[in-house]
Design an enzyme around this catalytic site. Sequence first.
Site, PDB file in Angstrom:
ATOM      1  N   ASP A  31     -13.874  -6.392  -5.109  1.00  0.00           N
ATOM      2  CA  ASP A  31     -14.024  -6.653  -3.675  1.00  0.00           C
ATOM      3  C   ASP A  31     -15.467  -7.091  -3.450  1.00  0.00           C
ATOM      4  OD1 ASP A  31     -11.473  -5.607  -3.438  1.00  0.00           O
ATOM      5  OD2 ASP A  31     -12.159  -3.618  -2.841  1.00  0.00           O
TER       6      ASP A  31
ATOM      7  N   ASP B  15       0.855  -1.187   0.000  1.00  0.00           N
ATOM      8  CA  ASP B  15       0.000   0.000   0.000  1.00  0.00           C
ATOM      9  C   ASP B  15       0.890   1.235   0.000  1.00  0.00           C
ATOM     10  OD1 ASP B  15      -2.388  -1.293  -0.040  1.00  0.00           O
ATOM     11  OD2 ASP B  15      -2.653  -1.319   2.125  1.00  0.00           O
TER      12      ASP B  15
END
EC number: 4.3.2.10
Length: 251
Positions: free
Chosen positions: A130, A11
């Site tokens: 997702d 990230d």
Amino acid sequence: MLTKRIIPCLDIKNGRTVKGVNFVDLRDAGDPVELAAAYAEKGADELVFLDISATEEKRKTLAKLVLDVAEQLNIPFTVGGGISSVEDVDILLKNGADKVSINSSAVKNPELINQLSEKFGSQCVVVAIDAKNINGKWTVHLVGGKVPTELDLFEWAKEVEQRGAGEILFTSMDHDGTKNGFANEALARLSEDLNIPIIASGGAGNIQHFQDTFQAGKADAALAASVFHFKEIEISDLKNQLRTAGISVRL
């Protein structure tokens, strides 16, 4: 038989790696370039960078980062996070990214998938999905899993493939961060329904989980973050055990 891929995920926020990285042997575990090089050396097959910063400077920061990483890296890498136009992708690929990952922007504007695959080739286009299992139905969510949609995971995945995506990165919101294993039933169904590779994400906690997702989940690749960042699993150990279990990996 194609080899199964192991993909660490980093990230990125304002050009730095965030979300706890515990690589003690690096001068600066916040430097994505150093981390990328370390992972490549340790045997990662690919890397994914997800940019979670929402600054105006983002595009410039990300383009610079991609350039720096590309100079250091000999394995393919994917960049995702806030990519919403052909122009965004053009800049990232020109700076050395191999693939881009789009998520919310694909749901809001499905035609973007067609545009990207027509312009750059489907091998560059990863669509991240997702989803959460709500009362037995896998529902697609946006904004890091916060916003539910009306879309069914399997229907959306089929549409994504038809529109020209080269791969799907499926994260189970129910499994993400639990370290209890991947969503193998849903993954196996995706693999059976589609012809493009499926990357499993969400739930990695131990080596057995990777073995299970390749065997029971029929995944083509497995992505994880914290188990690699905190050295709970070394990629070389993981690959050796997978090979012992009869799973084809690149050593």
